[in-house]
Design an enzyme around this catalytic site. Structure first.
Site, PDB file in Angstrom:
ATOM      1  N   ARG A   1       0.744  -1.160   0.255  1.00  0.00           N
ATOM      2  CA  ARG A   1       0.063  -0.036  -0.136  1.00  0.00           C
ATOM      3  C   ARG A   1       0.941   1.336   0.027  1.00  0.00           C
ATOM      4  O   ARG A   1       0.403   2.098   0.487  1.00  0.00           O
ATOM      5  CB  ARG A   1      -0.864   0.002   1.221  1.00  0.00           C
ATOM      6  CG  ARG A   1      -2.077  -1.103   1.230  1.00  0.00           C
ATOM      7  CD  ARG A   1      -2.994  -0.894  -0.031  1.00  0.00           C
ATOM      8  NE  ARG A   1      -3.909  -1.884   0.106  1.00  0.00           N
ATOM      9  CZ  ARG A   1      -3.864  -3.349  -0.079  1.00  0.00           C
ATOM     10  NH1 ARG A   1      -2.874  -3.688  -0.596  1.00  0.00           N
ATOM     11  NH2 ARG A   1      -4.846  -4.115   0.014  1.00  0.00           N
TER      12      ARG A   1
ATOM     13  N   CYS B   1     -10.713   0.007   3.053  1.00  0.00           N
ATOM     14  CA  CYS B   1      -9.980  -0.244   4.258  1.00  0.00           C
ATOM     15  C   CYS B   1      -9.425   1.178   4.639  1.00  0.00           C
ATOM     16  O   CYS B   1      -8.780   1.765   3.906  1.00  0.00           O
ATOM     17  CB  CYS B   1      -8.839  -1.218   4.216  1.00  0.00           C
ATOM     18  SG  CYS B   1      -9.648  -2.940   3.948  1.00  0.00           S
TER      19      CYS B   1
ATOM     20  N   GLU C   1      -4.665   3.878   6.102  1.00  0.00           N
ATOM     21  CA  GLU C   1      -4.362   3.577   4.514  1.00  0.00           C
ATOM     22  C   GLU C   1      -4.790   4.558   3.695  1.00  0.00           C
ATOM     23  O   GLU C   1      -4.116   5.007   2.646  1.00  0.00           O
ATOM     24  CB  GLU C   1      -4.905   2.213   4.188  1.00  0.00           C
ATOM     25  CG  GLU C   1      -4.930   1.998   2.942  1.00  0.00           C
ATOM     26  CD  GLU C   1      -5.555   0.676   2.229  1.00  0.00           C
ATOM     27  OE1 GLU C   1      -5.523  -0.168   3.035  1.00  0.00           O
ATOM     28  OE2 GLU C   1      -6.106   0.849   0.990  1.00  0.00           O
TER      29      GLU C   1
HETATM   30  N1  EPU Z   1     -11.894  -9.890  10.139  1.00  0.00           N
HETATM   31  C1  EPU Z   1     -12.681  -9.931  11.340  1.00  0.00           C
HETATM   32  N2  EPU Z   1     -13.533  -8.777  11.515  1.00  0.00           N
HETATM   33  C2  EPU Z   1     -13.888  -7.984  10.343  1.00  0.00           C
HETATM   34  C3  EPU Z   1     -12.963  -7.939   9.307  1.00  0.00           C
HETATM   35  C4  EPU Z   1     -11.932  -8.932   9.100  1.00  0.00           C
HETATM   36  O1  EPU Z   1     -12.331 -10.731  12.286  1.00  0.00           O
HETATM   37  O2  EPU Z   1     -14.609  -7.312  10.589  1.00  0.00           O
HETATM   38  C5  EPU Z   1     -10.940 -11.074   9.899  1.00  0.00           C
HETATM   39  C6  EPU Z   1     -11.213 -11.769   8.926  1.00  0.00           C
HETATM   40  O3  EPU Z   1     -12.121 -12.870   9.426  1.00  0.00           O
HETATM   41  C7  EPU Z   1      -9.939 -12.300   8.335  1.00  0.00           C
HETATM   42  C8  EPU Z   1      -9.027 -11.277   8.582  1.00  0.00           C
HETATM   43  O4  EPU Z   1      -9.517 -10.423   9.538  1.00  0.00           O
HETATM   44  O5  EPU Z   1      -9.518 -13.478   9.179  1.00  0.00           O
HETATM   45  C9  EPU Z   1      -8.909 -10.611   7.305  1.00  0.00           C
HETATM   46  O6  EPU Z   1      -9.957 -10.196   6.687  1.00  0.00           O
HETATM   47  P1  EPU Z   1     -10.135  -9.975   5.124  1.00  0.00           P
HETATM   48  O7  EPU Z   1     -10.022 -11.267   4.603  1.00  0.00           O
HETATM   49  O8  EPU Z   1     -11.373  -9.245   4.981  1.00  0.00           O
HETATM   50  O9  EPU Z   1      -9.077  -9.227   4.499  1.00  0.00           O
HETATM   51  P2  EPU Z   1      -8.367  -7.685   5.178  1.00  0.00           P
HETATM   52  O10 EPU Z   1      -6.879  -7.972   5.339  1.00  0.00           O
HETATM   53  O11 EPU Z   1      -9.276  -7.027   6.033  1.00  0.00           O
HETATM   54  C10 EPU Z   1      -7.609  -7.038   2.570  1.00  0.00           C
HETATM   55  C11 EPU Z   1      -7.468  -5.638   1.890  1.00  0.00           C
HETATM   56  C12 EPU Z   1      -8.662  -5.369   1.264  1.00  0.00           C
HETATM   57  C13 EPU Z   1      -9.285  -6.308   0.358  1.00  0.00           C
HETATM   58  C14 EPU Z   1      -9.456  -7.721   1.018  1.00  0.00           C
HETATM   59  C15 EPU Z   1      -9.598  -8.760   0.367  1.00  0.00           C
HETATM   60  C16 EPU Z   1      -5.967  -4.325   3.445  1.00  0.00           C
HETATM   61  C17 EPU Z   1      -5.878  -3.348   4.408  1.00  0.00           C
HETATM   62  N3  EPU Z   1      -7.154  -4.674   2.929  1.00  0.00           N
HETATM   63  O12 EPU Z   1      -8.599  -6.855   3.547  1.00  0.00           O
HETATM   64  O13 EPU Z   1      -8.536  -4.157   0.730  1.00  0.00           O
HETATM   65  O14 EPU Z   1     -10.333  -6.106  -0.424  1.00  0.00           O
HETATM   66  O15 EPU Z   1      -8.069  -8.038   1.669  1.00  0.00           O
HETATM   67  O16 EPU Z   1      -8.786  -9.446  -0.400  1.00  0.00           O
HETATM   68  O17 EPU Z   1      -5.138  -4.668   2.864  1.00  0.00           O
HETATM   69  C18 EPU Z   1      -8.421  -1.714   0.857  1.00  0.00           C
HETATM   70  O18 EPU Z   1      -7.392  -1.904   0.782  1.00  0.00           O
HETATM   71  O19 EPU Z   1      -9.057  -0.496   0.652  1.00  0.00           O
HETATM   72  C19 EPU Z   1      -9.311  -2.942   0.815  1.00  0.00           C
HETATM   73  C20 EPU Z   1     -10.781  -3.111   0.921  1.00  0.00           C
END
Ligand code: EPU
Length: 308
Positions: free
Chosen positions: A183, A230, A300
């Site tokens: 990022r 995010c 971010e």
């Molecule tokens: N989780 C929770 N509670 C929540 C949300 C997530 O416990 O409310 C847990 C999930 O269960 C999982 C972990 O956190 O174990 C990761 O969650 P997720 O798979 O949704 O991925 P993320 O790391 O939160 C990243 C990117 C997103 C992208 C998703 C899907 C970042 C900051 N975010 O989210 O990107 O859409 O993966 O691949 O890297 C963005 O950057 O704006 C964005 C939306």
């Protein structure tokens, strides 16, 4: 005898350039996915690529602060707005085409939508951009913040990025010649004109399957609501969403802005929220997560502050 007026107004000078649309005191909330931000003194859509350099020269010669804005999905302006010119690449920056003589490279302009580039590549049996499924925004904005999902990011998929030089010429920065990480991209303060993406042949069916699986993941997110995706970067080895969720902060609200119940790393604007409320809620979340886990979350989204 009166001196002739030597300086035309900025609006008149801009009007002499081809393919430029200017509006004054344009609400930036209309140009950001979170729907906040006060007025830009000038909001300038640049449709004709050839007019970008003379426009920037004009703004520089009058010491007018300016910045580029892509799709506005990761940028937050203050409620005071932007006392300068916000430049938005338009039609002339939306091209998506194959690189002649290279069947694995797609070239696109900074204003091309990342999802549209992914679909273009899929139709030609080229994989590597499926992670873009559901990512809003333009190629320029995606490169500036090295947008990504599921361990993939856009800078890793580039062959080269075309940026503007100070003298009005452009140059190709090859991958490997500029730095990027999760990022973050070194080119974020440059004027990005477009990029060439290096892809790999695969069957359309396999590509479509991966697109669908990325889209399914998006359904866990508050799609359709006013958000900036995010809000915080994932800290090393952890997930910001999980930390915020475990701290019990889903639904926490300041004014019209709330932590999403669907995904804790998203904040939602109910339509009445302000940039100040977003900052307040982010700080509250950061403090609470710090208290409960010892981890300090880093934003971010990019804040554009008024000059102090
Ligand atoms: N989780 C929770 N509670 C929540 C949300 C997530 O416990 O409310 C847990 C999930 O269960 C999982 C972990 O956190 O174990 C990761 O969650 P997720 O798979 O949704 O991925 P993320 O790391 O939160 C990243 C990117 C997103 C992208 C998703 C899907 C970042 C900051 N975010 O989210 O990107 O859409 O993966 O691949 O890297 C963005 O950057 O704006 C964005 C939306």
């Amino acid at each position: 005898m009166n001196q002739p007026v030597l300086r035309t107004s900025l609006e008149e000078a801009i009007a002499s350039l081809e393919g430029i649309r200017v509006s004054q005191n344009e609400r930036l909330s209309l140009h950001t996915s979170m729907g906040v931000g006060g007025p830009a003194r000038w909001f300038i859509v640049v449709d004709d690529r050839a007019s970008l350099v003379p426009l920037i020269n004009l703004l520089n010669s009058r010491s007018i602060r300016w910045m580029m804005l892509g799709g506005g999905s990761n940028t937050l302006f203050s409620d005071e707005g932007f006392n300068g010119a916000v430049l938005h690449p338009g039609q002339g920056f939306r091209s998506i085409e194959m690189v002649p003589g290279n069947p694995q490279c797609v070239r696109a302009g900074a204003a091309a939508n990342v999802g549209a580039i992914m679909q273009f590549a899929k139709r030609r049996g080229l994989e590597g951009l499926e992670f873009c499924a559901g990512i809003p925004g333009t190629l320029g904005g995606a490169l500036a913040g090295n947008a990504g999902a599921g361990g993939h990011d856009i800078c890793s998929a580039t062959e080269s990025v075309e940026v503007l030089n100070g003298d009005g010429t452009s140059r190709e920065r090859k991958r490997g010649e500029f730095q990027f990480r999760y990022r973050w991209c070194e080119l974020r303060d440059e004027v990005i004109l477009g990029a060439t993406l290096a892809l790999t042949p695969d069957s359309r069916e396999a590509i479509e399957e991966r697109i669908q699986s990325h889209l399914a993941k998006r359904l866990e997110q508050p799609v359709g609501d006013r958000s900036s995706g995010c809000m915080f970067k994932n800290p090393p080895g952890e997930y910001a969403g999980r930390l915020i969720d475990r701290a019990g902060l889903k639904g926490l609200t300041v004014g019209g802005i709330s932590v999403s119940h669907a995904h804790a790393n998203f904040m939602i604007n109910d339509g009445s929220g302000t940039a100040a409320q977003i900052r307040e809620l982010m700080e509250l979340v950061r403090q609470r997560v710090l208290q409960s886990t010892g981890v300090s979350l880093e934003a971010e989204v990019r804040f554009i502050h008024p000059p102090s």
